[in-house]
Design a protein around this motif. Structure first.
Motif, short mmCIF file in Angstrom:
data_model
loop_
_atom_site.label_atom_id
_atom_site.label_comp_id
_atom_site.label_asym_id
_atom_site.label_seq_id
_atom_site.Cartn_x
_atom_site.Cartn_y
_atom_site.Cartn_z
N VAL A 9 0.95 -0.83 0.03
CA VAL A 9 0.08 -0.07 0.35
C VAL A 9 0.50 1.32 0.02
O VAL A 9 1.82 1.11 0.68
CB VAL A 9 -1.12 -0.14 1.08
CG1 VAL A 9 -1.73 1.49 0.84
CG2 VAL A 9 -1.59 -1.19 0.95
N GLN A 12 -7.16 8.75 8.76
CA GLN A 12 -7.74 9.45 7.77
C GLN A 12 -8.43 7.35 7.49
O GLN A 12 -7.56 6.50 7.01
CB GLN A 12 -8.14 10.19 6.69
CG GLN A 12 -7.74 11.86 7.50
CD GLN A 12 -7.10 12.73 6.52
OE1 GLN A 12 -7.33 12.62 5.75
NE2 GLN A 12 -6.13 13.16 7.69
N ALA A 13 -9.04 7.87 6.47
CA ALA A 13 -9.72 6.19 5.34
C ALA A 13 -9.54 5.11 6.54
O ALA A 13 -10.04 5.46 8.01
CB ALA A 13 -8.77 6.07 4.33
N SER A 14 -9.84 3.74 5.77
CA SER A 14 -10.25 2.79 7.07
C SER A 14 -9.29 2.38 6.05
O SER A 14 -8.26 2.01 5.43
CB SER A 14 -11.41 2.30 6.31
OG SER A 14 -11.48 2.20 5.22
N HIS A 15 -9.41 0.42 7.13
CA HIS A 15 -8.87 -0.67 6.78
C HIS A 15 -7.22 -0.04 7.22
O HIS A 15 -6.56 0.70 7.50
CB HIS A 15 -9.33 -1.21 6.02
CG HIS A 15 -9.52 -0.94 4.36
ND1 HIS A 15 -9.00 -0.58 3.35
CD2 HIS A 15 -11.10 -0.40 4.07
CE1 HIS A 15 -9.33 -0.30 2.79
NE2 HIS A 15 -10.28 0.14 3.14
N HIS A 44 -6.17 1.55 4.75
CA HIS A 44 -5.45 2.38 3.95
C HIS A 44 -5.85 3.46 5.09
O HIS A 44 -5.69 4.89 4.34
CB HIS A 44 -7.33 3.13 2.75
CG HIS A 44 -6.71 2.22 1.75
ND1 HIS A 44 -7.81 2.20 0.81
CD2 HIS A 44 -6.78 1.21 1.42
CE1 HIS A 44 -7.94 1.05 -0.11
NE2 HIS A 44 -6.80 0.27 0.13
N TYR A 65 -4.78 6.40 7.48
CA TYR A 65 -3.56 7.31 6.36
C TYR A 65 -4.02 8.55 7.89
O TYR A 65 -5.04 9.22 8.73
CB TYR A 65 -4.44 8.61 5.62
CG TYR A 65 -3.38 9.37 4.95
CD1 TYR A 65 -2.26 9.25 3.87
CD2 TYR A 65 -3.80 11.22 5.27
CE1 TYR A 65 -1.35 9.95 3.85
CE2 TYR A 65 -2.92 11.47 4.85
CZ TYR A 65 -1.54 11.39 3.87
OH TYR A 65 -0.77 11.94 3.46
#
Lengths: 191, 324, 932
Positions: C133, C173-176, C178, C180
């Protein structure tokens, strides 16, 4: 005197003779015979020695296949150096690529151990089969980056650190390195 | 012999011998390095002059022009004196060596004793050198040297007595003359071996270079020496080598006599050939045999060589008495 | 004490802590990421898994997270259990699946907790064959680099930045996978503690940007224990030097003062020592460079002539004392402004008063009711602000204790406490950064604040204050009702509190400090125990300097003496007088004086006016001691050698014993009142490590034979430090278990700053053989009680004519400190001088933010910033800094001014530094947010 003791005295004498006389004489003879053994000496400089490519001689800094400096100024060579003869300073170009601002090797201290090459994570620093490094002045044995940097890749042709490492540099954005997915969109909730 | 009057003790004789001996000793530096080279599958010095022969000249120039430094903490008088002693005593020893008929410095009735006496004096050089340096390695070296030289002098002397007894004289020239029909190495083989070993020890050549064992004590007694003073120790060692080789030739190998009465070559050439062979042998010893420990050297001397040399003398005496 | 068994060995541990903390306290190696002693446990990273067993018969055991498990008595634990090890190896392998393989170009490399833990857990090869990622980075301003790819999602950054330091602009921020960690958009991180992210982040997501610009690995830095010079708190720091320049400053753990965190002024402000603005050679009146010998001759001539001396609060105790020795105590004058001098005299008397206790930062964190009077601590002593922010959590801790939840169960404690907070009351002229956690805020003009404070005192003493008399007509900001309400709630909170704390400082003025002391005295009488009173002086050695000066030897007296001709020569050390006195007085005095000798390490207006300017050493170039707000003297070691030509002040002055710090300190303790215990700050490491020195360089220090080879290939002898227990080399005994002279912690397998656990007697607590400095002053006297009513409120109480505004000076974390303002990174956060007005006032002038205003009767022009929480009758002026941009001498202004709009507005005036202000002045951000 018992037989056993007599035997042991004889054995001692035999050992003595073998050690002090036979062995020495045999040694003398074996060494003497070397008069007729061809010498191993290479008559340098008239005769140039054949150097193995892994010979640990003069140190160079190489470039990656794209022609960029491989050295990222990580300092690992300097810390691996047992005689502390490498000094460098990191700087960064506009694109975020780390480079040495200066890179100095004091060859008058270098012992050609090759630890720097082993420590180098980017294959930038390499030892070459060039051993003709004598100078008349010791000061001339201090080499700077301009002197060390060659235009080729040296022994390792394919290594290209930034193609693997995740840091973005000019010509390689985030997500373009080996095994990398495109950068995530943090605003998205999709998996 | 034409206008050259070869006579023992003539000025020309003395000068020639002095010159030849010193030149030979100096050349030995090159000879030894080349021979060691060959024995170690190398070439040795071959760059200066033909076959590297001028290496000696280069070395001499170097050693004469080097900084001659006396350490401020050293005892200056004895520090300077020490290397000259070894040169002088060994050169004096040569005065009784009969090189060939008519070639020699003196014909002394006590030649053998004189050689032994000079060898004893040589110990002073090494001791003074080490003591005056005021350096722990030098001191250790000189202590070892003193013990080693004093010890091995004993067997050296006793091993010679067989020869003296057989020849019935201390005069070296007469000893050679006695051997015209048979070399003493045959009846005195044990004595020869002991003298050979003791000789190596006396000149502290390898493998008995314990007083200057560089792996243990830097350079031993001459650690602090530099320039020509070091050079004198160095040349002194080679002079000692020549002297021992000459003495072996004289005492056990018939001096200038050819083997089995063969008079094919001039006497001086015979002498030189035999001495050279022993010099080469000594160099071979250096190339082949590792250095023993100091205690091994001492126990070997006192516990093995001393009894052996006494037995040798005893047997020789018995044989002589029986033959008479 | 509880007894636990770990891998068959039994240990005595503290049952109030979790297993992880106790294992680390016992010196055991157990990997972890998300846990931090200051932030508690959340069990997010799963790295500290261990096996626990029910009893001796239990062979299977249970995998638990050590950080989430109490170290209860009789617990049987295994770290080395195969299953636990395998679990940890699996966790680290998962954490590393997207790690970007860029350690060589990572600033964290070599002091990376992730590297350490990866090695400790045994992961070395990426088996996962899917893609990594990746993330885009953000520009986080001049202090921090952002490299999100390196993130392992431990959440430490947001837990520090948001939960601990109260920041609002960094979030997950964002989830799983990802997830951030960054701002909502690119931009400078607003929190003044953002620099700690570089140390809190276990890997290289947040790294020190100024350090990266001249990056050096940890092992190559020459380090020594030092003390921050940014403010009067005296946080412990470790500056690192390489190739002759200061590379970075990191936190040095001190259990009583800074703990694990520094403010950004301290972390990024020290780089002024590398700038071109340093005075590097002696100069005469014409500005010609003098050799050291010539300079010494000239100085000797001045001394022979008989000179007076002016000390400095930013010079060390030793330097000030040396000057006092040279000129004599009678001729040694204060280098403080009149207001600060008076404030410091009061502060000193309070430090000796039995009625008060001066809290350490650690104690401030534990206070359960706080009253801050007038001082904007975020901008004057930022570390105190961070501690006060923690103090409001005392209520949560209390509730958790009641509910029998261990205090380290961070998420549970927060869940339980919800919005419950201990009271924090802020009486200030404008908005402050602590407003968001304050239970009571009172924004009013200084006179009204003083009145409100007096009302608190009267109310606490059981009386009922006469609000009509106390609150002047001209008051603005808070209404009378608001004031009364604030006073009542403050009194209620202080009376209810177990550990009340009163904070004030010299920027608030001596009157308010007196009232603060009076309140504290009343409280201590009420509670029959000394009340915590923190009076904050302005500068790093304000207290030490004030202790050396006679109260009557003010700066004004010195200047008068010079301008009257009573003294013809003056020696000024490390002081820019234009910051301390009105320009006219300074100019008159310096022009009247025949000889003006200034010893300083910076070029200032004063060095330029000198007839002899001598270069001195900065804080990192010589061993020196400073006295902080508590009266605690601390020793700051020499980090690097000073260049030839430069010398420490005490060497220039050359008094007896000056050449050796220990002898000068001994002399100081013998001759100066109050300094008797000063020699105790000197470490006794020499006796402890068998006469060996403590190396300043790590055992991995590289480049010794090459770093100077470009100049001369022959290496000189290693410099010998005669002065200190430390050596300028790798030689000596590196103290491995003992923190008496600990600059940069390192332990086998622990290269990162987390290795500090190896030096702590109990993790998060005291260091082994910690050098805490020495409290110079002992509390033995009952200082004169000053009745609040007898205070004279100067200036501000004069009846205001129409349109006149009271002047209140604003302090800014970046800019108000003289030295740090020269640091390149800090300069990017500076703004020009400005005047802040309330919206109605601005409207009455017909001006908006960015317009230029003229102070009537002068030619001084300032940019206007409109701020909502400004009282109407006050002009809040930030005078700027001479280090960069536009600045004025604050002391030249009268107490009351009238402002008019400048006739011709320059185009683009609004852009003059105000862009920097918007990101730099968090106060303004608040005001702006309120406006929108």
């Amino acid at each position: 005197m018992s037989t056993a003791r007599k035997n042991s005295a004889l054995t001692t004498l035999a050992v003595l003779v073998r050690d002090t006389l036979t062995s020495q004489v045999v040694t003398l003879w074996k060494v003497f015979r070397h008069l007729w053994v061809p010498t191993d000496t290479v008559q340098y400089p008239e005769q140039q020695p054949a150097m193995a490519s892994r010979w640990r001689g003069r140190i160079v800094l190489t470039r990656d296949p794209d022609g960029e400096e491989r050295c990222v100024a990580c300092n690992l060579c300097a810390v691996a150096c047992p005689v502390d003869c490498i000094a460098l300073q990191k700087t960064e170009d506009e694109s975020g690529r780390w480079k040495p601002e200066f890179f100095r090797i004091n060859f008058s201290r270098c012992i050609m151990c090759g630890f720097c090459e082993e420590a180098c994570p980017t294959n930038a620093i390499q030892l070459t089969p060039d051993f003709e490094m004598a100078e008349y002045k010791r000061q001339d044995m201090v080499w700077e980056k301009e002197d060390l940097l060659i235009s080729g890749t040296g022994k390792y042709h394919d290594t290209n650190f930034y193609r693997v490492a995740g840091k973005a540099v000019a010509g390689k954005d985030k997500g373009e390195a080996r095994n990398e997915a495109q950068p995530v969109d943090v605003r998205s909730l999709l998996p | 012999m034409g206008w050259i009057e070869w006579q023992v003790g003539s000025g020309l004789n003395i000068a020639s011998i002095l010159l030849v001996v010193i030149v030979v000793a100096a050349m030995l530096i090159w000879v030894e390095r080349r021979l060691l080279g060959f024995w170690q599958d190398r070439l040795g010095p071959n760059r200066v002059g033909p076959f590297g022969l001028l290496q000696v000249v280069a070395d001499m120039i170097k050693i004469f022009t080097k900084e001659d430094w006396v350490p401020p903490f050293a005892d200056r008088f004895s520090f300077v004196l020490a290397p000259t002693i070894i040169m002088i005593v060994i050169l004096l020893s040569f005065s009784v060596v009969p090189f060939a008929p008519g070639v020699g410095v003196v014909d002394s009735n006590v030649g053998v004793l004189f050689v032994l006496a000079m060898a004893s004096l040589g110990a002073y050089s090494v001791m003074l050198g080490g003591l005056s340096s005021d350096n722990k390695y030098a001191l250790l070296g000189s202590l070892r040297a003193a013990a080693q030289m004093v010890s091995y002098e004993v067997f050296m002397g006793i091993s010679l007595l067989g020869v003296v007894a057989l020849a019935g004289t201390f005069n070296l020239r007469e000893i050679v003359e006695v051997q015209e029909n048979g070399w003493f190495v045959v009846p005195q083989f044990v004595g020869f071996l002991i003298f050979l070993i003791a000789g190596v020890a006396e000149s502290h050549r390898l493998p008995f270079d314990i007083p200057e064992a560089e792996q243990e004590i830097c350079a031993g007694y001459h650690t602090e020496y530099s320039g020509m003073k070091f050079g004198m120790f160095f040349v002194g060692e080679y002079l000692g080598l020549v002297l021992i080789s000459s003495l072996i030739t004289v005492l056990f190998f018939g001096g200038w006599h050819g083997p089995f009465g063969i008079g094919l070559l001039p006497p001086l050439v015979w002498f030189a050939l035999k001495a050279s062979a022993f010099i080469a042998f000594f160099i071979l010893l250096r190339a082949a045999i590792p250095r023993p420990r100091y205690d091994q050297l001492m126990s070997y001397g006192w516990l093995f060589l001393l009894p052996l040399s006494l037995i040798n003398l005893l047997v020789t005496g018995v044989v002589i008495l029986a033959a008479n | 004490m509880a007894k636990i068994t770990v891998d068959g060995l039994s240990y005595e541990v503290n049952p109030d802590n979790n297993l992880l903390q106790e294992c680390l306290s016992q010196g055991l190696d157990l990997p972890y990421f998300c846990w931090h002693p200051c932030m508690g446990s959340v069990g997010a990273c799963r790295q500290c898994a261990v096996k626990t067993y029910r009893d001796a018969e239990d062979k299977n055991g249970t995998l638990v997270m050590a950080c989430m498990t109490p170290a209860s008595d009789g617990a049987i634990v295994s770290i080395e259990d195969e299953q636990a090890s395998a679990f940890r190896a699996g966790v680290i392998e998962s954490l590393m699946t997207s790690h970007p393989h860029d350690c060589p170009v990572c600033e964290e490399g070599g002091e990376c907790h992730l590297q350490d833990m990866t090695q400790m857990s045994g992961h070395n090869y990426r088996r996962y064959d899917k893609l990594k990622v990746t993330h885009r980075n953000q520009d986080l301003g001049p202090f921090l680099n952002h490299e999100m790819n390196r993130c392992i999602t431990c959440y430490r950054c947001v837990r520090f930045y948001d939960d601990y330091a109260g920041g609002t602009d960094l979030a997950a921020q964002a989830s799983h996978h990802h997830t951030y960690f960054g701002r909502f958009e690119d931009g400078t991180l607003e929190s003044e503690f953002s620099g700690n992210l570089a140390e809190v982040c276990p890997t290289g997501v947040f790294t020190d940007k100024p350090f990266s610009e001249h990056y050096t690995r940890k092992w190559d830095l020459q380090v020594a224990p030092s003390v921050c010079t940014g403010c009067a708190v005296g946080c412990n720091t470790t500056p690192g030097e390489r190739y002759g320049s200061l590379r970075r400053v990191v936190n040095r753990y001190n259990s009583e003062i800074n703990g694990y965190f520094l403010c950004d002024r301290g972390r990024f402000g020290a780089h002024y020592v590398n700038t071109d603005n340093r005075l590097r050679s002696a100069k005469d009146a014409a500005g010609m460079t003098l050799s050291t010998e010539e300079a010494e001759e000239k100085l000797a001539a001045v001394c022979a002539q008989g000179a007076i001396g002016i000390g400095s609060p930013r010079a060390s105790v030793e330097a000030n004392f040396a000057l006092r020795c040279l000129v004599g105590e009678d001729n040694y004058y204060s280098g403080e402004s009149a207001q600060n001098h008076e404030a410091l005299q009061w502060l000193l008397s309070c430090l000796e008063d039995e009625a008060f206790s001066c809290p350490t930062i650690k104690e401030m964190e534990g206070a359960d009711a706080v009253l801050v009077l007038g001082e904007d601590v975020t901008n004057t002593a930022p570390r105190v602000a961070l501690a006060l922010r923690q103090s409001v959590r005392s209520e949560a801790t209390r509730l958790a204790a009641k509910a029998r939840i261990p205090s380290w169960q961070d998420a549970a404690v927060r869940e339980l406490a919800q919005e419950a907070q201990s009271p924090l009351a802020l009486f200030s002229t404008g908005a402050t950064r602590l407003d968001d956690v304050a239970s009571t805020t009172l924004n009013a003009d200084p006179a009204s604040l003083l009145a409100a404070a007096k009302a608190v005192d009267v109310r606490l003493a059981g009386g009922s204050p006469d609000y009509d008399a106390l609150i002047p007509e001209a008051s603005s900001g808070a209404s009378k009702g608001e004031t009364m309400q604030a006073v009542e709630s403050v009194c209620a909170a202080l009376i209810a509190a177990q550990e009340p704390l009163i904070v004030c400082g010299s920027h608030a003025g001596v009157e308010l400090m007196r009232v603060a002391a009076s309140i504290a005295r009343t409280l201590s009488a009420l509670k029959s125990a000394p009340c915590a009173l923190a009076l904050l002086p302005a500068e790093d050695n304000s207290v030490g300097h004030a202790m050396l000066v006679r109260p009557q030897n003010t700066l004004a007296a010195a200047l008068t003496k010079l301008s009257d001709g009573a003294a013809s020569a003056v020696i000024i050390i490390e002081n820019d007088l234009t910051r301390r006195a009105p320009s006219a007085a300074v100019t008159a005095a310096l022009q009247a004086a025949e000889q003006v000798v200034v010893v300083d390490h910076l070029n200032t207006a004063t060095t330029r006016a000198a007839t002899l300017a001598l270069p001195s050493t900065s804080f990192n170039e010589y061993e020196s001691s400073r006295v902080n707000y508590e009266g605690r003297a601390q020793l700051s070691f020499q980090v690097s050698q000073y260049p030839s030509g430069t010398k420490p002040v005490e060497h220039w002055l050359g008094v007896d014993g000056a050449l050796h710090s220990a002898s000068l300190i001994a002399r100081c303790s013998a001759e100066a009142a109050g300094f008797a215990s000063l020699p105790k700050i000197l470490p006794d490491a020499l006796t402890r490590v068998a006469g060996l020195k403590v190396p300043r360089q790590s055992h991995r220090y590289s480049g010794r034979t090459a770093m100077n080879a470009n100049v001369a290939v022959n290496e000189g002898k290693q410099a010998v430090d005669e002065n200190s227990v430390m050596a300028f080399s790798m030689e000596g005994a590196l103290l491995q278990q003992d923190a008496s002279v600990l600059a940069s912690p390192w332990a086998p397998r622990w290269s990162s700053n987390q290795s500090i656990t190896k030096f702590q007697a109990e993790v998060g607590g005291e260091l082994k053989q910690e050098q805490k400095g020495v409290h110079l002053l002992t509390r033995s006297v009952q200082s004169a009680v000053v009745e609040p009513d007898s205070h004279v409120v100067s200036g501000a109480t004069d009846p205001a004519t129409k349109g006149e505004l009271g002047v209140h000076f604003v302090q800014q974390i970046f800019g108000s400190d003289e030295l740090s303002a020269h640091s390149p990174a800090i300069r990017e956060r500076l703004c020009d001088a400005y005047v802040a007005l309330s919206p109605p006032q601005a409207a009455s002038l017909g001006a908006t933010t960015g317009d230029r205003l003229v102070i009537s009767g002068t030619t001084t022009e300032l940019s206007l910033v409109v701020r909502t929480q400004t009282p109407d009758t006050v002009a809040m002026i930030y005078p700027g800094t001479s280090a960069a941009g536009e600045s004025i001498n604050a002391l030249d202004l009268p107490h009351r001014i009238t402002l008019t709009r400048a006739p011709d507005q320059e185009a683009g005036a609004a852009s003059l530094g105000l862009a920097a202000l918007i990101v730099g002045d968090a106060v303004f951000s608040h005001a702006r947010a309120a406006e929108e």
